[in-house]
Enzyme design. Structure first.
Site: not given
Ligand code: G3P
Length: 217
Positions: A83
């Site tokens: 990633k």
């Molecule tokens: O891990 C990738 C993404 O899904 C993280 O998004 O906004 O939940 O930190 P968030």
């Protein structure tokens, strides 16, 4: 649609993977920090729980350092997906990873233009962050629709991995919009099974069945 879990909690992952409905896992530096465990150890353990793609994110911000970190991460297991952030340096690394046959997940995508560049770089997955756009007062789901249109217009192979999912409604809307995958927090994944009318209807079925005095076995 492939359903990934967005987690580093291996115990929870094992429990939900037992449903047979978990196609992969995504992690990020914040989730690794929350695990309190060495990154390489937790990624290796996750790769042993699911056969599908497991995203492990580099910490470097320059291309050459990303390549060094990504090659080390890719060596952990065959299902590791490296990633990288959607930056010029990150896409420079994706071009080389693609040449080397290393799968990539380009993360922190917030515009259709960025997603176009990720696809041109050969990204395996692109992760548009729906929830964070919503949090910012934008329409995160419209980004999924726009990326789907662009990728279909030019037959790009890059898969849309809907990310920053906050609710089951995000999952269904992303599926309607044509996302290839969604990465979902465990609690949201569990909510996908649930509806109050299912509970109510089942209670009624069980109550009526009990009145028959019958047994199937
Ligand atoms: O891990 C990738 C993404 O899904 C993280 O998004 O906004 O939940 O930190 P968030």
């Amino acid at each position: 649609m492939q359903l990934f879990l967005d987690t580093t909690d291996v115990a929870v992952l094992k429990d939900l993977a037992a449903t047979g409905l978990v196609d992969g896992v995504t992690t990020n530096p914040t989730l690794i920090a929350q695990s309190g465990r060495p990154m390489l150890e937790v990624i290796a353990e996750i790769c042993g729980v699911v056969e599908g793609p497991v995203s492990a994110e580099v910490a470097a911000i320059e291309t050459e350092a990303m390549l060094a970190e990504g090659r080390k991460l890719a060596a952990i297991a065959p299902n590791v997906v490296v990633k990288v952030p959607l930056t010029r340096a990150g896409l420079g690394a994706v071009v080389e990873f693609t040449r080397e046959g290393i799968q990539t997940n380009v993360t922190l995508c917030f515009s259709a233009a960025q997603a176009l560049m990720a696809a041109k770089a050969g990204a395996t997955f692109v992760s548009p962050f729906i929830g964070r756009l919503d949090d910012h007062g934008a329409d995160g789901m419209s980004l999924i629709h726009d990326i789907r249109t662009i990728y279909d217009n030019y037959d790009f192979d890059t898969e849309i991995l809907a990310a920053s999912i906050r609710t089951s409604a995000h999952v269904t809307a992303a599926a309607i919009a044509g996302a290839d995958c969604a990465t979902i927090p465990p609690a949201t994944f569990l909510s996908l099974f649930k509806h109050p009318l299912t509970d109510k209807g089942l209670d009624q079925f069980l109550s009526d069945w009990a009145k028959t005095g019958q047994s199937i076995l």
